[in-house]
Design a protein around this motif. Structure first.
Motif, PDB file in Angstrom:
ATOM      1  N   SER A 143     -82.034  83.621  91.294  1.00 53.41           N
ATOM      2  CA  SER A 143     -83.264  82.910  91.640  1.00 53.41           C
ATOM      3  C   SER A 143     -83.039  81.405  91.544  1.00 53.41           C
ATOM      4  CB  SER A 143     -84.407  83.333  90.720  1.00 53.41           C
ATOM      5  OG  SER A 143     -84.053  83.135  89.357  1.00 53.41           O
ATOM      6  N   THR A 144     -83.712  80.657  92.425  1.00 55.67           N
ATOM      7  CA  THR A 144     -83.622  79.196  92.445  1.00 55.67           C
ATOM      8  C   THR A 144     -84.847  78.622  91.754  1.00 55.67           C
ATOM      9  OG1 THR A 144     -82.452  79.294  94.566  1.00 55.67           O
ATOM     10  CG2 THR A 144     -83.383  77.174  93.923  1.00 55.67           C
ATOM     11  N   TYR A 145     -84.647  77.958  90.611  1.00 56.46           N
ATOM     12  CA  TYR A 145     -85.770  77.451  89.847  1.00 56.46           C
ATOM     13  C   TYR A 145     -85.957  75.942  89.972  1.00 56.46           C
ATOM     14  CZ  TYR A 145     -82.364  76.015  86.274  1.00 56.46           C
ATOM     15  OH  TYR A 145     -81.321  75.428  85.599  1.00 56.46           O
ATOM     16  N   GLY A 146     -85.061  75.259  90.654  1.00 56.36           N
ATOM     17  CA  GLY A 146     -85.188  73.811  90.797  1.00 56.36           C
ATOM     18  C   GLY A 146     -84.637  73.332  92.122  1.00 56.36           C
ATOM     19  N   THR A 147     -85.320  72.358  92.722  1.00 54.26           N
ATOM     20  CA  THR A 147     -84.905  71.780  94.003  1.00 54.26           C
ATOM     21  C   THR A 147     -85.208  70.294  93.981  1.00 54.26           C
ATOM     22  OG1 THR A 147     -85.274  73.816  95.265  1.00 54.26           O
ATOM     23  CG2 THR A 147     -85.297  71.758  96.495  1.00 54.26           C
ATOM     24  N   LYS A 148     -84.268  69.493  94.466  1.00 55.69           N
ATOM     25  CA  LYS A 148     -84.476  68.046  94.472  1.00 55.69           C
ATOM     26  C   LYS A 148     -83.741  67.437  95.659  1.00 55.69           C
ATOM     27  CE  LYS A 148     -84.655  64.213  91.160  1.00 55.69           C
ATOM     28  NZ  LYS A 148     -86.091  64.352  90.890  1.00 55.69           N
ATOM     29  N   GLN A 149     -84.419  66.556  96.380  1.00 52.05           N
ATOM     30  CA  GLN A 149     -83.789  65.798  97.461  1.00 52.05           C
ATOM     31  C   GLN A 149     -83.195  64.524  96.869  1.00 52.05           C
ATOM     32  OE1 GLN A 149     -83.845  68.315  99.648  1.00 52.05           O
ATOM     33  NE2 GLN A 149     -84.340  66.955 101.335  1.00 52.05           N
ATOM     34  N   ILE A 150     -81.917  64.269  97.171  1.00 58.13           N
ATOM     35  CA  ILE A 150     -81.258  63.095  96.614  1.00 58.13           C
ATOM     36  C   ILE A 150     -80.565  62.321  97.731  1.00 58.13           C
ATOM     37  CG2 ILE A 150     -80.931  64.189  94.374  1.00 58.13           C
ATOM     38  CD1 ILE A 150     -78.042  64.698  95.079  1.00 58.13           C
ATOM     39  N   VAL A 151     -80.335  61.060  97.498  1.00 58.67           N
ATOM     40  CA  VAL A 151     -79.604  60.228  98.450  1.00 58.67           C
ATOM     41  C   VAL A 151     -78.134  60.640  98.415  1.00 58.67           C
ATOM     42  CG1 VAL A 151     -78.943  57.871  99.052  1.00 58.67           C
ATOM     43  CG2 VAL A 151     -81.234  58.341  98.148  1.00 58.67           C
ATOM     44  N   PRO A 152     -77.504  60.878  99.572  1.00 56.86           N
ATOM     45  CA  PRO A 152     -76.142  61.428  99.574  1.00 56.86           C
ATOM     46  C   PRO A 152     -75.084  60.539  98.946  1.00 56.86           C
ATOM     47  CG  PRO A 152     -76.842  60.834 101.797  1.00 56.86           C
ATOM     48  CD  PRO A 152     -78.044  60.759 100.934  1.00 56.86           C
ATOM     49  N   THR A 153     -75.338  59.231  98.871  1.00 57.34           N
ATOM     50  CA  THR A 153     -74.348  58.344  98.258  1.00 57.34           C
ATOM     51  C   THR A 153     -74.472  58.282  96.744  1.00 57.34           C
ATOM     52  OG1 THR A 153     -75.848  56.499  98.731  1.00 57.34           O
ATOM     53  CG2 THR A 153     -74.070  56.906 100.310  1.00 57.34           C
ATOM     54  N   THR A 154     -75.495  58.919  96.185  1.00 56.05           N
ATOM     55  CA  THR A 154     -75.673  58.972  94.732  1.00 56.05           C
ATOM     56  C   THR A 154     -74.895  60.156  94.165  1.00 56.05           C
ATOM     57  OG1 THR A 154     -77.909  58.084  94.973  1.00 56.05           O
ATOM     58  CG2 THR A 154     -77.358  59.086  92.868  1.00 56.05           C
ATOM     59  N   ARG A 155     -74.315  59.965  93.008  1.00 55.48           N
ATOM     60  CA  ARG A 155     -73.546  61.043  92.390  1.00 55.48           C
ATOM     61  C   ARG A 155     -74.465  62.181  91.976  1.00 55.48           C
ATOM     62  NH1 ARG A 155     -68.627  60.434  88.042  1.00 55.48           N
ATOM     63  NH2 ARG A 155     -68.103  62.655  87.913  1.00 55.48           N
ATOM     64  N   GLU A 156     -74.104  63.399  92.385  1.00 55.08           N
ATOM     65  CA  GLU A 156     -74.937  64.563  92.096  1.00 55.08           C
ATOM     66  C   GLU A 156     -75.078  64.805  90.597  1.00 55.08           C
ATOM     67  OE1 GLU A 156     -73.310  67.876  94.153  1.00 55.08           O
ATOM     68  OE2 GLU A 156     -73.895  67.173  96.144  1.00 55.08           O
ATOM     69  N   GLY A 157     -74.049  64.447  89.837  1.00 55.70           N
ATOM     70  CA  GLY A 157     -74.089  64.685  88.398  1.00 55.70           C
ATOM     71  C   GLY A 157     -75.217  63.977  87.683  1.00 55.70           C
ATOM     72  N   HIS A 158     -75.773  62.933  88.288  1.00 50.75           N
ATOM     73  CA  HIS A 158     -76.896  62.234  87.668  1.00 50.75           C
ATOM     74  C   HIS A 158     -78.141  63.121  87.598  1.00 50.75           C
ATOM     75  CE1 HIS A 158     -75.136  57.995  88.758  1.00 50.75           C
ATOM     76  NE2 HIS A 158     -74.385  58.690  87.919  1.00 50.75           N
ATOM     77  N   TYR A 159     -78.241  64.132  88.452  1.00 59.18           N
ATOM     78  CA  TYR A 159     -79.463  64.932  88.559  1.00 59.18           C
ATOM     79  C   TYR A 159     -79.308  66.324  87.942  1.00 59.18           C
ATOM     80  CZ  TYR A 159     -80.538  61.271  91.909  1.00 59.18           C
ATOM     81  OH  TYR A 159     -80.755  60.049  92.499  1.00 59.18           O
ATOM     82  N   THR A 160     -78.198  66.550  87.255  1.00 56.98           N
ATOM     83  CA  THR A 160     -77.939  67.885  86.713  1.00 56.98           C
ATOM     84  C   THR A 160     -78.985  68.310  85.694  1.00 56.98           C
ATOM     85  OG1 THR A 160     -75.566  67.514  87.033  1.00 56.98           O
ATOM     86  CG2 THR A 160     -76.203  69.290  85.550  1.00 56.98           C
ATOM     87  N   LEU A 161     -79.446  67.373  84.871  1.00 63.63           N
ATOM     88  CA  LEU A 161     -80.380  67.713  83.789  1.00 63.63           C
ATOM     89  C   LEU A 161     -81.843  67.714  84.219  1.00 63.63           C
ATOM     90  CD1 LEU A 161     -79.213  66.069  80.434  1.00 63.63           C
ATOM     91  CD2 LEU A 161     -80.065  68.384  80.730  1.00 63.63           C
ATOM     92  N   ASP A 162     -82.186  67.070  85.324  1.00 65.17           N
ATOM     93  CA  ASP A 162     -83.592  66.887  85.686  1.00 65.17           C
ATOM     94  C   ASP A 162     -84.349  68.207  85.774  1.00 65.17           C
ATOM     95  OD1 ASP A 162     -83.686  64.182  85.668  1.00 65.17           O
ATOM     96  OD2 ASP A 162     -83.490  63.902  87.829  1.00 65.17           O
ATOM     97  N   GLU A 163     -83.899  69.092  86.650  1.00 65.57           N
ATOM     98  CA  GLU A 163     -84.610  70.354  86.844  1.00 65.57           C
ATOM     99  C   GLU A 163     -84.411  71.295  85.660  1.00 65.57           C
ATOM    100  OE1 GLU A 163     -86.706  70.946  89.210  1.00 65.57           O
ATOM    101  OE2 GLU A 163     -86.329  69.048  90.230  1.00 65.57           O
TER     102      GLU A 163
END
Length: 537
Positions: free
Chosen positions: A249-269
């Motif tokens: 199941s997918t419990y979190g979804t976030k749109q991010i700017v592609p030039t931003t490092r994905e690792g910055h958003y790992t904890l948000d959801e």
């Protein structure tokens, strides 16, 4: 505050913490700090973990044979050799069972699937009018909301959806404006995830304690404030960063700017998880394996378990002098190159706890904290302490389990593969206009991403339910279906679901087709040799 951390952590961002006695926190921030150890006891605890990790690695390297090319070992020059994991072998009987169960699933249009699932979960009750009215939704309102969800998911848009389902464009546009927004979409998704979590078969996929996150890039057409040109992906793209549990199941979804490092958003959801999933352990690819993430995950009581690449370039820590470490651990000792700065941790530990409390209870977003501290200069004492704590947690992760336990490495890879396999399902659902995103604004893009998440979870949940019915029927026929094979049954099956053509959203007619709320399974026939055939496939 300590060092240069005052410039960033100020105002109401951090809650004060005072120490009374070991293990006890007093003051205004006592209720907001999840880790209640004193600095000395916390450091002793992490040192015990490190000692055990070091012993595990020493045992692994000492017992490794140079001729065993598939094992973690040291080469003749003393360099660490980490062979890639071989592809996981799925038992032939599990493949046969998966094909048989898939053949028993009924054929269903996507709209009918949603109507059926709504009857069992009532997820549409989460779509409350933006004006605050909480009156019961009529059949027409439910129909309109489902049409808007399908329009956003399939990328048809409201104009094409109006032609496909027979509902006027004005009605769909009004429904989208007043009912379908990020808040209601998140709540509806939570209902679906919680329903799936309670299913008996879902527990065979995983316990709901582990998850993973990964980005999926969609092409963008026209103007967009968030998309960027990336040659590696062939043009303008926009990533959707999703968090997937070990139950699919997918419990979190976030749109991010592609030039931003994905690792910055790992904890948000992960910290914003409102579902019943008791997520404790989180896997990422190498993008999430930053020192700041390792440190923050530990401070908020979670465990980061990334799949690591280029481990030969990672500097691991030691507690003693090189001579003392090598004497105790002749194989693992030379790999531990840097000494841990324990004094820095002792000095800054209360501030680290305040940072963890701020994240855990929403005083600051994780992506903001991770981005700021990742970019902080070396002169920032608190940033240096956070990264030093992260270096220790990374060393423990690498030495204790990642290198020492191939079963654990395979568990991480299996979880990441679950998230990546759902990318295909999302692309199949997001088929119209060649799968390109045409909405220019972040709010609209976010709402569309959540529509896609809801329908992805709807397919996963519906398929899991009917897989469970099929398993029950086979067992009722006297067939042996071992539980250990069920973990190989992926609920992302979509061949029996029609996403295309005329989309008829007739709730009353669809409910009338159900037998006690369910569709009949496709019948099977077993011959004398034990081979199962579908009747009228």
């Amino acid at each position: 505050m300590t060092g240069n951390g005052d410039d960033f952590l100020k105002g109401d961002l951090i809650t004060a913490v005072a120490w009374d006695s070991p293990g006890k926190v007093i003051g205004a921030g006592a209720a907001k700090v999840s880790v209640r150890h004193s600095p000395s006891s916390s450091i002793e605890q992490v040192k015990e973990e490190f000692h055990q990790a070091r012993e595990d690695l020493e045992e692994t390297l000492a017992n490794a044979s140079p001729n065993n090319v598939g094992a973690v070992r040291l080469d003749e020059a003393g360099r660490l050799v980490i062979p890639p994991l071989s592809a996981e072998k799925i038992p032939a009987v599990a493949k046969e069972l998966r094909e048989e169960l898939s053949g028993m699933l009924p054929f269903v249009p996507i709209a009918s699937l949603l109507i059926e699932l709504e009857a069992r979960t009532k997820f549409l009750d989460c779509f409350i009018h933006a004006g605050g009215r909480k009156s019961k939704l009529s059949m027409e309102q439910k129909r309109n909301i489902l049409a808007v969800l399908i329009a956003g998911t399939t990328n048809l848009g409201l104009t094409r959806m109006s032609a496909a389902c027979g509902v006027s464009y004005d009605t769909l546009a009004w429904t989208q404006e007043w009912y379908v927004r990020e808040e209601t979409l998140r709540e509806a998704n939570t209902v679906l995830v919680n329903h799936h979590y309670k299913l008996e078969l879902a527990k065979k996929f995983g316990g709901g304690t582990m998850s993973s996150s990964d980005g999926q890039r969609f092409p963008v057409r026209g103007k967009s404030l968030t998309a960027r040109d990336m040659n590696i992906h062939g043009g303008r793209v926009l990533p959707t960063y999703t968090h997937v549990s070990d139950q699919w199941s997918t419990y979190g979804t976030k749109q991010i700017v592609p030039t931003t490092r994905e690792g910055h958003y790992t904890l948000d959801e992960l910290l914003g998880n409102a579902t019943d999933l008791p997520i404790h352990e989180h896997a990422t690819d190498t993008h999430g394996a930053t020192l700041v993430n390792f440190g923050l995950f530990d401070l908020v009581g979670k465990v980061l378990t990334p799949r690591m690449r280029d481990l030969g370039r990672i500097t691991m820590l030691r507690l003693d002098t090189p001579a003392a470490t090598n004497a105790l651990y002749p194989h693992a000792g030379p790999l531990l190159a840097d000494r841990w700065n324990e004094d820095l941790i002792c000095e800054c530990y209360p501030d680290l706890l305040r940072m963890g409390g701020s994240l855990k209870f929403g005083d600051a977003t994780a992506s903001l904290i991770v981005g700021k501290w990742s970019a902080a200069s070396r002169q920032n004492t608190l940033a240096a302490a956070l990264k030093e704590w992260g270096r220790m947690r990374r060393t423990i992760h690498v030495t204790a389990r990642y290198l020492s336990d191939p079963v654990y490495r395979r568990k991480i890879s299996r979880q990441l593969n679950k998230g990546e396999s759902l990318h295909t399902l999302r692309r199949d659902l997001h088929y119209a206009q060649q799968g390109t995103i045409v909405r220019p604004h972040l709010q609209d893009q976010t709402e569309q991403a959540w529509c896609l998440t809801i329908l992805t979870n709807a397919v996963i949940t519906w398929t899991t339910e009917y897989y469970g019915m099929a398993i029950k029927e086979l067992r009722g026929q006297g067939r042996e279906v071992p539980d250990e094979l069920l973990s190989f049954i992926a609920p992302g099956h979509r061949e029996n679901i029609n996403f295309f053509g005329f989309i008829e959203v007739d709730i009353e007619a669809e409910l009338a087709k159900l037998d006690d709320g369910w569709r009949p399974l496709r019948p099977t026939l077993v011959n004398e040799s034990g081979t199962t055939f579908l009747i009228n496939p």
